[in-house]
Design a protein around this motif. Structure first.
Motif, short mmCIF file in Angstrom:
data_model
loop_
_atom_site.label_atom_id
_atom_site.label_comp_id
_atom_site.label_asym_id
_atom_site.label_seq_id
_atom_site.Cartn_x
_atom_site.Cartn_y
_atom_site.Cartn_z
N ASP A 235 -1.60 3.19 -10.91
CA ASP A 235 -2.98 3.90 -10.51
C ASP A 235 -3.19 5.57 -9.94
N PHE A 236 -4.53 6.36 -10.20
CA PHE A 236 -4.56 7.34 -8.69
C PHE A 236 -4.79 7.05 -7.44
N SER A 237 -4.11 8.04 -6.86
CA SER A 237 -4.28 7.42 -5.16
C SER A 237 -5.62 8.01 -4.82
N ASN A 238 -6.43 7.37 -4.01
CA ASN A 238 -8.03 7.53 -3.65
C ASN A 238 -7.99 8.30 -2.54
N ILE B 141 6.64 6.16 -8.87
CA ILE B 141 7.30 7.06 -8.92
C ILE B 141 5.60 7.71 -9.06
N ALA B 142 5.78 8.84 -7.82
CA ALA B 142 4.18 9.88 -8.00
C ALA B 142 5.05 11.67 -8.36
N THR C 256 0.84 -1.62 0.19
CA THR C 256 0.25 0.53 0.32
C THR C 256 0.72 1.22 0.37
N VAL C 257 0.25 2.09 -1.28
CA VAL C 257 1.49 3.25 -1.70
C VAL C 257 0.46 4.31 -1.03
N THR C 258 0.88 5.02 -0.25
CA THR C 258 0.51 6.85 0.03
C THR C 258 0.97 7.81 0.06
N ALA D 222 4.96 24.15 4.81
CA ALA D 222 5.22 24.41 6.22
C ALA D 222 4.81 23.88 6.66
N GLY D 223 4.84 24.19 8.43
CA GLY D 223 4.97 24.55 9.34
C GLY D 223 3.98 23.34 9.75
N GLU D 224 3.70 22.33 9.19
CA GLU D 224 1.71 21.85 9.53
C GLU D 224 2.65 20.28 9.21
N PRO D 225 1.47 19.25 9.95
CA PRO D 225 2.21 17.78 9.70
C PRO D 225 1.25 17.60 8.34
N ASP D 226 2.07 16.33 7.56
CA ASP D 226 1.84 16.22 6.13
C ASP D 226 0.54 16.20 5.97
N GLN D 227 -0.08 16.57 4.73
CA GLN D 227 -1.37 16.66 4.00
C GLN D 227 -1.44 15.38 3.53
N ILE D 228 -3.37 14.34 3.59
CA ILE D 228 -3.04 13.06 2.48
C ILE D 228 -3.12 14.09 1.07
N LEU D 229 -3.05 13.64 -0.42
CA LEU D 229 -2.54 13.72 -1.40
C LEU D 229 -3.52 13.02 -2.46
N GLU D 230 -4.97 13.41 -2.32
CA GLU D 230 -5.14 12.36 -3.14
C GLU D 230 -5.29 12.69 -4.69
N GLN D 231 -5.38 12.11 -5.87
CA GLN D 231 -5.65 12.09 -7.45
C GLN D 231 -4.31 12.01 -7.70
N ALA D 232 -2.99 11.61 -7.14
CA ALA D 232 -1.41 11.46 -6.90
C ALA D 232 -1.61 10.47 -8.21
#
Length: 643
Positions: free
Chosen positions: A460-463, A481-482, A427-429, A435-445
């Motif tokens: 595939d594209f991330s959900n 590769i993303a 499972t690839v997330t 900047a200055g915040e926790p990493d956020q979910i990135l969909e449709q990558a």
């Protein structure tokens, strides 16, 4: 008293006369090839006179000539003790070898050397000794093939040479015998058939060959059937009738309209006095392989190949040569669909008597001969291989210990263990760095998976939760590769090596292993400076240090992953030297970094080196070394994005 003495003298003369008569009878039996009868006759003489050399020799030779050389050693031992010769020591060695008494056999062969000066015979002895030594290192050709006696099919007599054609099993058997073959004391053999499905034989439906009638008072054996089923060739011989052919020969029967013709003598026999037997067709039916003792060979019995002629007969027989044939005997040929040639031999290194071998082309372009190994062969005769599913299943013949009788039919199957399947579920997330915040979910990558040969095998594209799942192989290397518009594309190597259990330890046929990894993408913004961490230079120097090269390699990878961007690479100093000095030093450092990146395969037109000296201090009034280090930094920023 006188009368008793005379009676004793008379009894001695009568006994000598009887022995002479028995000896003459045994000699006649031996010379006419009735070896089993000769063994019985001369054994009577040995009961009264164990030292009788002629009786010992005739029994030993009768066993050898009727293919029972392993039983001859006690008689050859008596002969070499009383009257040694090359032949007697040589045959003693062969008898001991057939019993797997290897050291004793080698000693007998060594002793034989002292009774000949013939280079040919000495070479044959050396071949025998080397063969015994080589046999100790034989490996199984098919390690997982298992051999099983087909007990329901076999009888106490001979059953051998199975062949399958059009859902029928054909074979040779001594059942329903019409007489005894005097050479071996065994029943004459006939040809039989019954139905078969894969390896399952209908043993209740066995009957004599229906295509034509078996003859009485002789052996019919070793059948071959053409691939189209229209031609039957078999060996016929060992008749005791003076009106019959003097030697075993090949006969053929052809399908003509409503049935098969009466068998006829094949021209490929060439001479009635030559022994010809064990025929087999090539997979396409254009060639006939067989064994023969005709002149011009390399030993006892050799293998030959004849070509199908325009009239349907086979002719122009040629010897298969000294790589296959030996001074010993080669029989029961079988050409496989892939060009490998299987046969039986007692002349190549093996376990005793006839073993099964394969001739195939090696990587060097030369033909090599390989013993099939101990899971197929034994110290007894092993021969007559036939494949029902090449090379996984089939039949062969053997008279090894533990069988139902004389020669028996065995079946073999490939029992290679089914591999334990391991599915690696990765499972690839995908996330974005803010900047200055926790990493956020990135969909449709867009996430793409490449194998070790750089071939795309998934994508595939991330959900909505930023996840993409791939199925991977254990012990393998990949690249992931993303990418997404507005973000730096990013690639990472990924391996499953060392992340899955050893298949040998698994119990279940299928095991799923779940793994996780993450790719964090940075936003791609023009003219936004990004600091490269841990880029250090020696004092007052611009050379790229090894630790700095490691960090610059990360930028190299970014440029490779994002071929459409052009960057400025900048260097900054602290404020502790003159402006001019710092400006010059920063420019040299920036250029040094650019030169390194170019050396790693990046086009120089995509890079701009810019030194800013102390003009862009992050901490203007730095006082501590830590604050000065913040000012001494290397950055890059995207200055162009090509469409």
């Amino acid at each position: 008293m006188k009368n008793n003495f005379l009676w004793t003298i008379l009894s001695v003369f009568l006994l000598l006369g009887a022995c002479k008569s028995i000896q003459e009878k045994g000699t006649d039996q031996f010379l006419s090839g009735q070896y089993q009868y000769a063994i019985g006759t001369f054994s009577q003489i040995l009961e009264a006179d164990p030292e009788n050399l002629e009786a010992n020799e005739k029994v030993a030779e009768s066993y050898r000539l009727s293919n029972r050389v392993e039983l001859a050693s006690p008689y050859y031992e008596k002969l070499v003790e009383e009257d040694p010769s090359f032949e007697r020591y040589f045959y003693l060695g062969q008898s001991l070898k057939a019993q797997e008494k290897d050291e004793e056999a080698k000693a007998a062969f060594e002793n034989a050397k002292g009774y000949t000066q013939s280079e040919e015979l000495l070479a044959r002895i050396q071949r025998e000794i080397e063969g015994i030594n080589l046999a100790a290192g034989i490996e199984d050709y098919w390690p997982y093939h298992e051999l099983v006696n087909y007990k329901e099919l076999n009888t106490a007599g001979a059953d051998y040479a199975p062949v399958v054609s059009e859902d029928f099993l054909y074979f040779t058997s001594g059942r329903q015998a019409s007489g005894i073959y005097p050479a071996t004391g065994m029943p004459y053999t006939k040809l039989f058939r019954t139905r078969i499905e894969e390896l399952r034989v209908d043993v209740s439906g066995i009957r004599a060959l229906p295509e034509f009638q078996n003859e009485e008072g002789l052996d019919q054996a070793s059948i071959a059937i053409s691939p189209d089923g229209n031609t039957i060739i078999y060996a016929r011989g060992n008749s005791t009738s003076p009106k019959d052919l003097p030697e075993t020969a090949l006969f053929a029967s052809y399908f003509r309209g409503a049935g098969f013709t009466q068998p006829i003598w094949l021209p490929v026999n060439e001479d009635e006095s030559w022994w010809n037997s064990t025929p087999a067709f090539s997979p396409d039916g254009s060639e006939l392989y067989f064994a023969s003792n005709r002149p011009g060979g390399y030993g006892g019995i050799d293998l030959y190949k004849a070509t199908k002629l325009a009239n349907g007969d086979f002719g122009n027989a040629v010897n298969l040569g000294p790589n296959v044939n030996t001074p010993g005997n080669e029989l029961f040929p079988r050409m496989a669909p892939d060009g490998k040639f299987f046969f039986a031999s007692d002349g190549h290194p093996g376990y005793g008597k006839l073993d099964l071998f394969v001739a195939e082309m090696g990587k060097d372009g030369k033909q090599k001969i390989t013993n099939l190994g101990e899971n197929i062969n034994s110290k007894s005769d092993d021969f007559g291989i036939f494949f029902t599913e090449y090379p996984k299943e089939g039949f062969l013949s053997s008279n090894r210990e533990g069988g139902a009788g004389d020669d028996d039919i065995y079946y073999f199957e490939d029992k290679t263990p089914k591999p334990k399947i391991i599915n690696v579920l990765l499972t690839v997330t995908t996330k974005e760095r803010v900047a200055g915040e926790p990493d956020q979910i990135l969909e449709q990558a867009r996430v793409v998976l490449y194998d070790g040969s750089n071939k795309q095998i998934g994508g595939d594209f991330s959900n909505s939760t930023g996840r993409v799942r791939f199925t991977m192989e254990p012990q393998s290397d990949y690249t992931i590769i993303a990418s997404k518009n507005g973000y730096f594309s990013k690639s990472i190597p990924y391996t499953t090596r060392g992340k899955t259990p050893d298949p040998a330890t698994l119990v279940q046929d299928v095991t799923n292993v779940s793994l996780d990894t993450m790719l964090v993408l940075d936003q791609l913004i023009l003219d936004k400076s990004i600091i490269l961490e841990n880029i250090y230079y020696d004092l007052d120097k611009a050379d790229i240090r090894a630790d700095a090269a490691v960090e610059l390699d990360k930028l190299v990878q970014i440029l490779k992953d994002n071929p459409s961007i052009r960057i400025e690479l900048s260097s900054h100093t602290d404020s502790r030297s003159s402006d001019d000095y710092n400006q010059n030093l920063s420019q040299r450092r920036a250029q040094s970094a650019v030169d390194y990146i170019v050396s790693q395969g990046i086009d120089k037109d995509r890079l701009v080196a810019k030194g800013y000296g102390e003009s862009q201090l992050i901490i203007p009034n730095a006082t501590t070394e830590e604050e000065h280090q913040v000012n001494r930094r290397t950055e890059f920023k995207v200055i162009e994005i090509k469409e």
